[in-house]
Structure formats: C-alpha cells, structure tokens
Design a protein around this motif. Sequence first.
Motif, PDB file in Angstrom:
ATOM      1  N   GLY A   1     -15.744  14.627   6.131  1.00  0.00           N
ATOM      2  CA  GLY A   1     -14.428  14.961   5.587  1.00  0.00           C
ATOM      3  C   GLY A   1     -13.364  13.949   6.010  1.00  0.00           C
ATOM      4  N   LEU A   2     -13.447  13.485   7.252  1.00  0.00           N
ATOM      5  CA  LEU A   2     -12.498  12.472   7.724  1.00  0.00           C
ATOM      6  C   LEU A   2     -12.654  11.171   6.938  1.00  0.00           C
ATOM      7  CD1 LEU A   2     -12.803  13.066  11.576  1.00  0.00           C
ATOM      8  CD2 LEU A   2     -10.824  13.575  10.142  1.00  0.00           C
ATOM      9  N   VAL A   3     -13.899  10.782   6.683  1.00  0.00           N
ATOM     10  CA  VAL A   3     -14.146   9.563   5.903  1.00  0.00           C
ATOM     11  C   VAL A   3     -13.612   9.732   4.488  1.00  0.00           C
ATOM     12  CG1 VAL A   3     -15.930   8.079   4.906  1.00  0.00           C
ATOM     13  CG2 VAL A   3     -16.114   8.816   7.295  1.00  0.00           C
ATOM     14  N   GLU A   4     -13.856  10.884   3.889  1.00  0.00           N
ATOM     15  CA  GLU A   4     -13.352  11.142   2.532  1.00  0.00           C
ATOM     16  C   GLU A   4     -11.822  11.064   2.504  1.00  0.00           C
ATOM     17  OE1 GLU A   4     -15.131  14.892   1.532  1.00  0.00           O
ATOM     18  OE2 GLU A   4     -17.064  13.977   1.064  1.00  0.00           O
ATOM     19  N   ASN A   5     -11.158  11.591   3.540  1.00  0.00           N
ATOM     20  CA  ASN A   5      -9.693  11.514   3.622  1.00  0.00           C
ATOM     21  C   ASN A   5      -9.214  10.070   3.740  1.00  0.00           C
ATOM     22  OD1 ASN A   5      -9.229  14.246   3.381  1.00  0.00           O
ATOM     23  ND2 ASN A   5      -9.221  14.605   5.586  1.00  0.00           N
ATOM     24  N   ILE A   6      -9.900   9.271   4.546  1.00  0.00           N
ATOM     25  CA  ILE A   6      -9.531   7.858   4.685  1.00  0.00           C
ATOM     26  C   ILE A   6      -9.672   7.152   3.346  1.00  0.00           C
ATOM     27  CG2 ILE A   6     -10.247   5.643   5.679  1.00  0.00           C
ATOM     28  CD1 ILE A   6     -10.920   7.191   8.255  1.00  0.00           C
ATOM     29  N   VAL A   7     -10.784   7.399   2.654  1.00  0.00           N
ATOM     30  CA  VAL A   7     -11.016   6.763   1.353  1.00  0.00           C
ATOM     31  C   VAL A   7      -9.913   7.152   0.370  1.00  0.00           C
ATOM     32  CG1 VAL A   7     -12.572   6.709  -0.650  1.00  0.00           C
ATOM     33  CG2 VAL A   7     -13.500   6.489   1.664  1.00  0.00           C
ATOM     34  N   ARG A   8      -9.567   8.427   0.309  1.00  0.00           N
ATOM     35  CA  ARG A   8      -8.502   8.874  -0.604  1.00  0.00           C
ATOM     36  C   ARG A   8      -7.161   8.218  -0.270  1.00  0.00           C
ATOM     37  NH1 ARG A   8     -10.419  14.066   0.432  1.00  0.00           N
ATOM     38  NH2 ARG A   8     -12.001  14.642  -1.063  1.00  0.00           N
ATOM     39  N   ARG A   9      -6.840   8.143   1.011  1.00  0.00           N
ATOM     40  CA  ARG A   9      -5.553   7.556   1.421  1.00  0.00           C
ATOM     41  C   ARG A   9      -5.492   6.072   1.110  1.00  0.00           C
ATOM     42  NH1 ARG A   9      -2.989  10.088   6.731  1.00  0.00           N
ATOM     43  NH2 ARG A   9      -1.292   8.855   5.896  1.00  0.00           N
ATOM     44  N   VAL A  10      -6.581   5.355   1.333  1.00  0.00           N
ATOM     45  CA  VAL A  10      -6.607   3.924   1.019  1.00  0.00           C
ATOM     46  C   VAL A  10      -6.491   3.718  -0.481  1.00  0.00           C
ATOM     47  CG1 VAL A  10      -8.063   1.847   1.024  1.00  0.00           C
ATOM     48  CG2 VAL A  10      -7.847   3.227   3.103  1.00  0.00           C
ATOM     49  N   GLU A  11      -7.207   4.510  -1.259  1.00  0.00           N
ATOM     50  CA  GLU A  11      -7.130   4.396  -2.716  1.00  0.00           C
ATOM     51  C   GLU A  11      -5.714   4.708  -3.214  1.00  0.00           C
ATOM     52  OE1 GLU A  11     -11.774   5.381  -3.859  1.00  0.00           O
ATOM     53  OE2 GLU A  11     -10.295   6.985  -3.986  1.00  0.00           O
ATOM     54  N   GLU A  12      -5.068   5.675  -2.601  1.00  0.00           N
ATOM     55  CA  GLU A  12      -3.702   6.027  -2.974  1.00  0.00           C
ATOM     56  C   GLU A  12      -2.733   4.892  -2.615  1.00  0.00           C
ATOM     57  OE1 GLU A  12      -1.261   8.626  -4.951  1.00  0.00           O
ATOM     58  OE2 GLU A  12      -3.427   8.773  -4.721  1.00  0.00           O
ATOM     59  N   ALA A  13      -2.957   4.282  -1.452  1.00  0.00           N
ATOM     60  CA  ALA A  13      -2.091   3.185  -1.003  1.00  0.00           C
ATOM     61  C   ALA A  13      -2.241   1.943  -1.878  1.00  0.00           C
ATOM     62  CB  ALA A  13      -2.390   2.835   0.447  1.00  0.00           C
ATOM     63  N   ARG A  14      -3.382   1.798  -2.548  1.00  0.00           N
ATOM     64  CA  ARG A  14      -3.611   0.642  -3.422  1.00  0.00           C
ATOM     65  C   ARG A  14      -2.791   0.703  -4.698  1.00  0.00           C
ATOM     66  NH1 ARG A  14     -10.056   0.926  -3.289  1.00  0.00           N
ATOM     67  NH2 ARG A  14     -10.441  -0.144  -1.328  1.00  0.00           N
ATOM     68  N   LYS A  15      -2.361   1.884  -5.096  1.00  0.00           N
ATOM     69  CA  LYS A  15      -1.630   2.032  -6.349  1.00  0.00           C
ATOM     70  C   LYS A  15      -0.248   1.401  -6.208  1.00  0.00           C
ATOM     71  CE  LYS A  15      -3.890   6.361  -7.583  1.00  0.00           C
ATOM     72  NZ  LYS A  15      -3.674   7.792  -7.784  1.00  0.00           N
ATOM     73  N   PRO A  16       0.113   0.516  -7.129  1.00  0.00           N
ATOM     74  CA  PRO A  16       1.417  -0.156  -7.014  1.00  0.00           C
ATOM     75  C   PRO A  16       2.603   0.791  -6.929  1.00  0.00           C
ATOM     76  CG  PRO A  16       0.070  -1.231  -8.672  1.00  0.00           C
ATOM     77  CD  PRO A  16      -0.669   0.017  -8.244  1.00  0.00           C
ATOM     78  N   GLU A  17       2.532   1.929  -7.578  1.00  0.00           N
ATOM     79  CA  GLU A  17       3.664   2.853  -7.525  1.00  0.00           C
ATOM     80  C   GLU A  17       3.873   3.440  -6.135  1.00  0.00           C
ATOM     81  OE1 GLU A  17       0.179   5.231  -9.356  1.00  0.00           O
ATOM     82  OE2 GLU A  17       1.008   3.230  -9.548  1.00  0.00           O
ATOM     83  N   ASN A  18       2.893   3.285  -5.243  1.00  0.00           N
ATOM     84  CA  ASN A  18       3.020   3.786  -3.879  1.00  0.00           C
ATOM     85  C   ASN A  18       3.357   2.687  -2.875  1.00  0.00           C
ATOM     86  OD1 ASN A  18       2.424   6.403  -4.662  1.00  0.00           O
ATOM     87  ND2 ASN A  18       0.238   6.070  -4.473  1.00  0.00           N
ATOM     88  N   TRP A  19       3.514   1.479  -3.354  1.00  0.00           N
ATOM     89  CA  TRP A  19       3.865   0.388  -2.449  1.00  0.00           C
ATOM     90  C   TRP A  19       5.279   0.594  -1.958  1.00  0.00           C
ATOM     91  CZ3 TRP A  19       1.864  -4.519  -5.421  1.00  0.00           C
ATOM     92  CH2 TRP A  19       0.480  -4.448  -5.500  1.00  0.00           C
ATOM     93  N   PRO A  20       5.561   0.152  -0.736  1.00  0.00           N
ATOM     94  CA  PRO A  20       6.897   0.384  -0.181  1.00  0.00           C
ATOM     95  C   PRO A  20       7.976  -0.465  -0.840  1.00  0.00           C
ATOM     96  CG  PRO A  20       5.594  -0.941   1.311  1.00  0.00           C
ATOM     97  CD  PRO A  20       4.673  -0.497   0.199  1.00  0.00           C
ATOM     98  N   VAL A  21       7.576  -1.526  -1.514  1.00  0.00           N
ATOM     99  CA  VAL A  21       8.573  -2.428  -2.083  1.00  0.00           C
ATOM    100  C   VAL A  21       9.196  -1.799  -3.312  1.00  0.00           C
ATOM    101  CG1 VAL A  21       8.970  -4.693  -3.086  1.00  0.00           C
ATOM    102  CG2 VAL A  21       7.334  -4.425  -1.227  1.00  0.00           C
ATOM    103  N   GLU A  22      10.444  -1.507  -3.234  1.00  0.00           N
ATOM    104  CA  GLU A  22      11.198  -1.064  -4.402  1.00  0.00           C
ATOM    105  C   GLU A  22      11.823  -2.326  -4.969  1.00  0.00           C
ATOM    106  OE1 GLU A  22      11.672   2.035  -5.771  1.00  0.00           O
ATOM    107  OE2 GLU A  22      10.189   2.824  -4.396  1.00  0.00           O
ATOM    108  N   GLU A  23      12.904  -2.731  -4.363  1.00  0.00           N
ATOM    109  CA  GLU A  23      13.529  -3.993  -4.729  1.00  0.00           C
ATOM    110  C   GLU A  23      14.467  -4.383  -3.606  1.00  0.00           C
ATOM    111  OE1 GLU A  23      16.309  -5.959  -8.182  1.00  0.00           O
ATOM    112  OE2 GLU A  23      15.290  -4.088  -8.585  1.00  0.00           O
ATOM    113  N   TYR A  24      14.268  -5.572  -3.105  1.00  0.00           N
ATOM    114  CA  TYR A  24      15.127  -6.119  -2.064  1.00  0.00           C
ATOM    115  C   TYR A  24      15.639  -7.465  -2.575  1.00  0.00           C
ATOM    116  CZ  TYR A  24      13.075  -2.465   0.754  1.00  0.00           C
ATOM    117  OH  TYR A  24      12.674  -1.251   1.222  1.00  0.00           O
ATOM    118  N   PRO A  25      16.708  -7.431  -3.369  1.00  0.00           N
ATOM    119  CA  PRO A  25      17.196  -8.667  -3.983  1.00  0.00           C
ATOM    120  C   PRO A  25      17.877  -9.574  -2.961  1.00  0.00           C
ATOM    121  CG  PRO A  25      18.679  -6.869  -4.469  1.00  0.00           C
ATOM    122  CD  PRO A  25      17.500  -6.269  -3.738  1.00  0.00           C
ATOM    123  N   ASP A  26      17.812 -10.852  -3.222  1.00  0.00           N
ATOM    124  CA  ASP A  26      18.475 -11.840  -2.384  1.00  0.00           C
ATOM    125  C   ASP A  26      19.825 -12.150  -3.016  1.00  0.00           C
ATOM    126  OD1 ASP A  26      19.363 -13.935  -0.873  1.00  0.00           O
ATOM    127  OD2 ASP A  26      17.577 -15.169  -1.133  1.00  0.00           O
TER     128      ASP A  26
END
Length: 172
Positions: free
Chosen positions: A37-62
């Motif tokens: 179950g722990l491995v399955e949770n890690i796999v789900r979290r990594v797969e979720e983190a791969r989705k661009p909509e979950n990336w922390p970068v919103e917009e940091y303009p210069d």
Amino acid sequence: MSKADMIRRARSAFREVLEAMEQPKSQLLQRDPAIKGLVENIVRRVEEARKPENWPVEEYPDEFAKYHPQDRYLWSWLLYHAAFVSDDLASILCILRGMGCELVEHPEYGYAIRPIIGGKGFESMERYNYVKEPLNALTGDLLPLLKQLRDEVRRGKVIPASEYRQGRLGER
C-alpha cells in the motif's frame, strides 16, 4: 545519515520490495502487507506530481528585465528553479527582482542578489532590507540554488547560444 547513504538504502529497499511484488507469495509482503500500500501511494503521488497542472510554477514574471536586461536569463533560471523548492522563495525572489535587483557573480555563493538603489530600483537600502527580510529564513534553500546557477552558467546551460553575437574588435 548522509544523503548518499539514504539514496543507497532507498534503492536497496525499493529493489527488494519490487522483487517481492513480482512473486505471488512473497515472505516480505506476507509479513508486512502495508508495504504494498505504501508503494502504491508513492506511485500515485509521483504520477500526480508529473502532471503539469500540479507543478508549483504558476508564473513568476521578470518585471525588471526591461530596465536591467543583462541578467534576465539568470533570473529566469533562478525563478523557475526556486518555484520547485518553495512557492515562498520564488515569490520573494520575484518581488525583489521586480522592485530592482540584479544577480552578480560571487566567489563564495555562486551568485549574489544586489539591490539597485535609485532610478527604477529601490528608493533606499532601508526599503530593500525591509522587502528582503522574509528571504532571511529561506537562505538554506536559496544558497544551493545560487551555487547551482553559477555551475550551470559555466556549463553554458543558462544563456542561450542565440544571445551570443560575434562582433568586430573595437565594436561595442
């Protein structure tokens, strides 16, 4: 425990768990079925983190690049990588840049953030110190990024080759 030791131990443990999951009646998983179950949770979290909509970068303009374009690629790199470390770090850096800071090479830290006082920059050093105050709590996150930035610049991985222009001797 050092980072290298933790990585070595994690690789060993994951290898053992993956081998156990391939066997129908693994002793390891029978002794502790929660491991699967722990491995399955890690796999789900990594797969979720791969989705661009979950990336922390919103917009940091210069926003200051129009006034100080010389280091715009350095700031782009720094803001992008800071966002993966901490939203707070990226936000503070974005504010500092927008109000008037530049990145200058530093022998110990890789790069240093230097305020531009006057003109389009900060109205005073006191104002800069006030704005940068929250950054003091994040120096442990910032310093490795500044060193990494220097290393990446030296490898030619920050400023695009298209920005280099060969001129003639004496030409400015």
